[in-house]
Every structure is written in structure tokens, then in C-alpha cells.
Motif scaffolding. Sequence first.
Motif, PDB file in Angstrom:
ATOM      1  N   GLU A  37      26.738 -79.005  25.178  1.00  0.00           N
ATOM      2  CA  GLU A  37      25.806 -77.897  25.389  1.00  0.00           C
ATOM      3  C   GLU A  37      26.368 -76.541  24.971  1.00  0.00           C
ATOM      4  O   GLU A  37      25.605 -75.602  24.741  1.00  0.00           O
ATOM      5  CB  GLU A  37      25.422 -77.848  26.879  1.00  0.00           C
ATOM      6  N   MET A  38      27.683 -76.430  24.849  1.00  0.00           N
ATOM      7  CA  MET A  38      28.321 -75.144  24.584  1.00  0.00           C
ATOM      8  C   MET A  38      28.547 -74.916  23.098  1.00  0.00           C
ATOM      9  O   MET A  38      28.839 -75.852  22.350  1.00  0.00           O
ATOM     10  CB  MET A  38      29.659 -75.085  25.327  1.00  0.00           C
ATOM     11  N   VAL A  39      28.412 -73.669  22.681  1.00  0.00           N
ATOM     12  CA  VAL A  39      28.693 -73.310  21.293  1.00  0.00           C
ATOM     13  C   VAL A  39      30.195 -73.372  21.050  1.00  0.00           C
ATOM     14  O   VAL A  39      31.001 -73.240  21.977  1.00  0.00           O
ATOM     15  CB  VAL A  39      28.168 -71.889  20.968  1.00  0.00           C
ATOM     16  N   SER A  40      30.596 -73.577  19.818  1.00  0.00           N
ATOM     17  CA  SER A  40      32.018 -73.527  19.474  1.00  0.00           C
ATOM     18  C   SER A  40      32.581 -72.152  19.818  1.00  0.00           C
ATOM     19  O   SER A  40      31.969 -71.131  19.509  1.00  0.00           O
ATOM     20  CB  SER A  40      32.206 -73.802  17.983  1.00  0.00           C
ATOM     21  N   GLY A  41      33.727 -72.133  20.469  1.00  0.00           N
ATOM     22  CA  GLY A  41      34.324 -70.871  20.880  1.00  0.00           C
ATOM     23  C   GLY A  41      33.782 -70.324  22.182  1.00  0.00           C
ATOM     24  O   GLY A  41      34.220 -69.257  22.637  1.00  0.00           O
ATOM     25  N   GLY A  42      32.822 -71.030  22.819  1.00  0.00           N
ATOM     26  CA  GLY A  42      32.288 -70.596  24.101  1.00  0.00           C
ATOM     27  C   GLY A  42      33.334 -70.664  25.191  1.00  0.00           C
ATOM     28  O   GLY A  42      34.378 -71.308  25.051  1.00  0.00           O
ATOM     29  N   ARG A  43      33.083 -69.979  26.300  1.00  0.00           N
ATOM     30  CA  ARG A  43      34.048 -69.918  27.399  1.00  0.00           C
ATOM     31  C   ARG A  43      33.465 -70.542  28.665  1.00  0.00           C
ATOM     32  O   ARG A  43      32.248 -70.533  28.886  1.00  0.00           O
ATOM     33  CB  ARG A  43      34.451 -68.467  27.695  1.00  0.00           C
ATOM     34  N   MET A  44      34.357 -71.041  29.508  1.00  0.00           N
ATOM     35  CA  MET A  44      33.951 -71.642  30.780  1.00  0.00           C
ATOM     36  C   MET A  44      34.988 -71.294  31.846  1.00  0.00           C
ATOM     37  O   MET A  44      36.192 -71.465  31.629  1.00  0.00           O
ATOM     38  CB  MET A  44      33.813 -73.156  30.631  1.00  0.00           C
ATOM     39  N   VAL A  45      34.526 -70.801  32.997  1.00  0.00           N
ATOM     40  CA  VAL A  45      35.393 -70.479  34.124  1.00  0.00           C
ATOM     41  C   VAL A  45      34.897 -71.265  35.340  1.00  0.00           C
ATOM     42  O   VAL A  45      33.758 -71.095  35.776  1.00  0.00           O
ATOM     43  CB  VAL A  45      35.398 -68.964  34.429  1.00  0.00           C
ATOM     44  N   LEU A  46      35.768 -72.114  35.879  1.00  0.00           N
ATOM     45  CA  LEU A  46      35.420 -72.986  36.994  1.00  0.00           C
ATOM     46  C   LEU A  46      36.393 -72.755  38.143  1.00  0.00           C
ATOM     47  O   LEU A  46      37.604 -72.720  37.928  1.00  0.00           O
ATOM     48  CB  LEU A  46      35.499 -74.455  36.582  1.00  0.00           C
ATOM     49  N   THR A  47      35.869 -72.603  39.348  1.00  0.00           N
ATOM     50  CA  THR A  47      36.723 -72.488  40.526  1.00  0.00           C
ATOM     51  C   THR A  47      36.396 -73.620  41.493  1.00  0.00           C
ATOM     52  O   THR A  47      35.238 -73.803  41.880  1.00  0.00           O
ATOM     53  CB  THR A  47      36.539 -71.137  41.239  1.00  0.00           C
ATOM     54  N   PHE A  48      37.419 -74.374  41.856  1.00  0.00           N
ATOM     55  CA  PHE A  48      37.295 -75.502  42.771  1.00  0.00           C
ATOM     56  C   PHE A  48      37.901 -75.140  44.124  1.00  0.00           C
ATOM     57  O   PHE A  48      38.913 -74.438  44.187  1.00  0.00           O
ATOM     58  CB  PHE A  48      38.094 -76.714  42.259  1.00  0.00           C
ATOM     59  N   LEU A  49      37.306 -75.646  45.181  1.00  0.00           N
ATOM     60  CA  LEU A  49      38.043 -75.762  46.433  1.00  0.00           C
ATOM     61  C   LEU A  49      39.049 -76.888  46.190  1.00  0.00           C
ATOM     62  O   LEU A  49      38.658 -78.015  45.868  1.00  0.00           O
ATOM     63  CB  LEU A  49      37.102 -76.118  47.580  1.00  0.00           C
ATOM     64  N   GLY A  50      40.327 -76.573  46.277  1.00  0.00           N
ATOM     65  CA  GLY A  50      41.319 -77.557  45.844  1.00  0.00           C
ATOM     66  C   GLY A  50      42.525 -77.628  46.750  1.00  0.00           C
ATOM     67  O   GLY A  50      42.437 -77.412  47.966  1.00  0.00           O
ATOM     68  N   ARG A  51      43.676 -77.895  46.133  1.00  0.00           N
ATOM     69  CA  ARG A  51      44.917 -78.023  46.882  1.00  0.00           C
ATOM     70  C   ARG A  51      46.101 -77.737  45.961  1.00  0.00           C
ATOM     71  O   ARG A  51      45.981 -77.860  44.742  1.00  0.00           O
ATOM     72  CB  ARG A  51      45.054 -79.423  47.494  1.00  0.00           C
ATOM     73  N   ARG A  52      47.225 -77.356  46.550  1.00  0.00           N
ATOM     74  CA  ARG A  52      48.466 -77.199  45.792  1.00  0.00           C
ATOM     75  C   ARG A  52      49.190 -78.536  45.638  1.00  0.00           C
ATOM     76  O   ARG A  52      49.754 -78.843  44.615  1.00  0.00           O
ATOM     77  CB  ARG A  52      49.405 -76.216  46.491  1.00  0.00           C
ATOM     78  N   SER A  53      49.185 -79.293  46.707  1.00  0.00           N
ATOM     79  CA  SER A  53      49.949 -80.536  46.783  1.00  0.00           C
ATOM     80  C   SER A  53      49.393 -81.609  45.845  1.00  0.00           C
ATOM     81  O   SER A  53      48.194 -81.648  45.556  1.00  0.00           O
ATOM     82  CB  SER A  53      49.923 -81.059  48.220  1.00  0.00           C
ATOM     83  N   ASP A  54      50.271 -82.499  45.401  1.00  0.00           N
ATOM     84  CA  ASP A  54      49.821 -83.671  44.636  1.00  0.00           C
ATOM     85  C   ASP A  54      49.180 -84.718  45.536  1.00  0.00           C
ATOM     86  O   ASP A  54      48.508 -85.629  45.049  1.00  0.00           O
ATOM     87  CB  ASP A  54      51.016 -84.314  43.904  1.00  0.00           C
ATOM     88  N   ASP A  55      49.374 -84.589  46.840  1.00  0.00           N
ATOM     89  CA  ASP A  55      48.868 -85.562  47.812  1.00  0.00           C
ATOM     90  C   ASP A  55      47.395 -85.292  48.107  1.00  0.00           C
ATOM     91  O   ASP A  55      47.056 -84.249  48.666  1.00  0.00           O
ATOM     92  CB  ASP A  55      49.692 -85.459  49.099  1.00  0.00           C
ATOM     93  N   PRO A  56      46.485 -86.217  47.756  1.00  0.00           N
ATOM     94  CA  PRO A  56      45.050 -85.986  48.011  1.00  0.00           C
ATOM     95  C   PRO A  56      44.703 -85.942  49.491  1.00  0.00           C
ATOM     96  O   PRO A  56      43.614 -85.485  49.848  1.00  0.00           O
ATOM     97  CB  PRO A  56      44.377 -87.175  47.319  1.00  0.00           C
ATOM     98  N   CYS A  57      45.617 -86.427  50.355  1.00  0.00           N
ATOM     99  CA  CYS A  57      45.382 -86.375  51.801  1.00  0.00           C
ATOM    100  C   CYS A  57      46.104 -85.202  52.454  1.00  0.00           C
ATOM    101  O   CYS A  57      46.253 -85.173  53.678  1.00  0.00           O
ATOM    102  CB  CYS A  57      45.835 -87.677  52.459  1.00  0.00           C
ATOM    103  N   SER A  58      46.532 -84.265  51.639  1.00  0.00           N
ATOM    104  CA  SER A  58      47.252 -83.108  52.165  1.00  0.00           C
ATOM    105  C   SER A  58      46.412 -82.384  53.216  1.00  0.00           C
ATOM    106  O   SER A  58      45.190 -82.254  53.095  1.00  0.00           O
ATOM    107  CB  SER A  58      47.584 -82.149  51.016  1.00  0.00           C
ATOM    108  N   LYS A  59      47.082 -81.877  54.226  1.00  0.00           N
ATOM    109  CA  LYS A  59      46.405 -81.144  55.295  1.00  0.00           C
ATOM    110  C   LYS A  59      45.679 -79.922  54.759  1.00  0.00           C
ATOM    111  O   LYS A  59      44.638 -79.522  55.289  1.00  0.00           O
ATOM    112  CB  LYS A  59      47.433 -80.733  56.349  1.00  0.00           C
ATOM    113  N   GLU A  60      46.203 -79.317  53.683  1.00  0.00           N
ATOM    114  CA  GLU A  60      45.620 -78.094  53.156  1.00  0.00           C
ATOM    115  C   GLU A  60      44.218 -78.295  52.600  1.00  0.00           C
ATOM    116  O   GLU A  60      43.476 -77.334  52.420  1.00  0.00           O
ATOM    117  CB  GLU A  60      46.520 -77.486  52.082  1.00  0.00           C
TER     118      GLU A  60
END
Length: 368
Positions: free
Chosen positions: A208-231
Amino acid sequence: MEVTQVLHMNGGDGDYSYSNNSLVQRMVISMTKPIMEEALTDLYFAMNFPKTLTMADLGCSSGSNTLLVASEFIKILDNIRQKVGHDELPEMQIYLNDLPHNDFNAIFDSLSKFHKNIATQIASPTSLPPCYFSGVAGSFYTRLFLSNSIHFFHSSYSLMWLSQVPEFKNTNKGNIYMSRTSPTSVISAYCKQFHTDFLMFLQYRAKEMVSGGRMVLTFLGRRSDDPCSKECCYIWELLAMALNDMVSEGLIEEGKMDSFNIPQYTPCAKEISNEVDKEGSFTINRLDISEVNWDAYADNNPNPLKNSVRGYNVANCMRAVAEPLLVSHFGESIIEEVFIRYRNIITDRMSKEKTEFINVTVSMTRKC
């Protein structure tokens, strides 16, 4: 659970509406504004000062945050226009996307006021900015727009929501999300669902995006590699505690509890980067991590808030997000009691420890 039918924020402007309980999300949008500004500036110059620009906000929800993104988009472009000495803003088409049960009516009811307000905030010689809005109802895990039609994609706090609840081989007993007590197969299913969904998302946006288009995405995420991290899991673990207390008292059926799981996955930066590389259509320009207090009101208040007030704020924030999911599975009769207990649990934990949401923001360019 059919996610596309039940996943939406509380609409309207009541006490538990998303509109009145989304300060965390608003703060995150403001925090990531410099990244959005950098991406739009690069886009504007790379396109040699275009006369038209098309932007899509994916998972826009409703309330003031929805048009905050559009407002920042317009003001950033106006600042760029002034710096390069152009007389006029480019014409802007802004698509607002969310699932069909989103409160689109509230958004479009507020557009007239929005246009008047934004006209006072920019230096454009025209009375109103040349900005046109359209609503696009549908999942961003499907095609939404014409090929090669979008210059800029934005999404904030939406892409952690999955297209469906993962399919488990084992029951995630006593939990509503990933936790230390979840079977390995449950954790693997959550990880797999996110990677499948995000790869699909990138493939559709690349078309859907033109060549050279930009995309900015922000996720609720985590620092840790552990998907069960408390954070990243703790906020849901506390809700599970409230629900389990009600199961033990016979207020909720145990089978109902065991069959309820949140369709969400909070990725780390490495997972996002790996999927972008795997899909291959985008170049990552920035990949940042930030944090925001569970109770954003505390950060905006010069005087310390009582723990009970902070717990109330966080519980309401989560209620605005989770209530439609809970109602669809358990019914409306339990909701008040669940959130009274949840508020008390949150209040207790916030009085004893630091509580933060982790954000992962990625800025990308569509390869030519």
C-alpha cells in the motif's frame, strides 16, 4: 472470541470511556513526536516538496488522542513548509482506521471543532488547512488501501493487539495472559501468533505504501527477551488475580476463567527488528525504547497523588481497554465487582513498587 467483533475501546465520554481514560496513550504519542517529525521531514525532502500527502493512522480508536495524531501531522508539515519558504501546505488526505465497532461517530462529530482549532495553530495563509478525513473500518491485518497510495503510516499502542487469541494445546489455567505459570506451549503460541500477524501487517503495508514512504509504529512492549517478563505481563496478572478471587468465591465459573485469554503480545525491539528484516520491504531508521508511568496523571500532577487515587486512575485506564473483552466473555454482571477488586490490587502493588509501561518505537522507510 472473534477479536474483530469485540476488540474496541469503550466509546462515548462517560467515566469509563477511552476518551476520558487514555492519558497514558496521549503521553506516548507526545513522547514519540520527535520521531514522527524526523520521519516526515525526511519524507518531505525526499519527495521534493510534494503538493499532496496521504497519511493513515492505524488503530486510531476515538477521543482526543485520535485527532492529536492528525494535529501533530499537520503542524509538523506546516513547520517544514515555513522552514523551506513555501507559501502553501500540501493537500493532505488522512485516513483513520480501526475495527468496525470503534466509535467513528464520535470522531466525525468532532471534526468541525478540530478544523477550527488547527487553523489557529498553524501559520498557513489559508483560513483552514487543506486536510481531508476518511474513516476506514477494518483490521490492519488485512489490505486496507490501494496499492502505492500511502506516503506515511502511523500507529501507536495498537500493534500489540493480535488478530486472534492464539490456539493453545494446553489450557492456560488460572491465567488470562502469559505468565510464569503458563505452559510452554501457551507462551510459544503467543509468540507465534505475534510473528505471524506482524509479518502479515508488514506485507500489506509494503503493497500500500509508495516507494520511499515512511512508517512510525509504537508498541506497548518490553526490554527483556523474556516474553513472560514482569515488565509486560504484570498488569494482566493483577487482573487475573481479581478474576481468580471471584472464581474461588463462586462468582465466576472456573471453566469460564480457564477459557479467557487476552489477544495481546508485547514484543521486544529484537523481535520487531527480526520481522522487519525477514519481510524485507523496509529499512529501519530508528528503534527506540521508552517508558511511561502506569498512572500518567501522577507524572502530570505537581503534588503527590494518594495511592488510592493512583490505583483508581490505572484501573479506569485498563477498564477503558479491557471491558468490552470481559463483557463479551463473562457478561456485564461481574464488571463492577471485577474492577473494584482490580483497583484495590493495583493500589496495593503501586504503593510497594515502581510500575511502568515499556514502549518500543520503530521508524522505517519503504525500500525503492
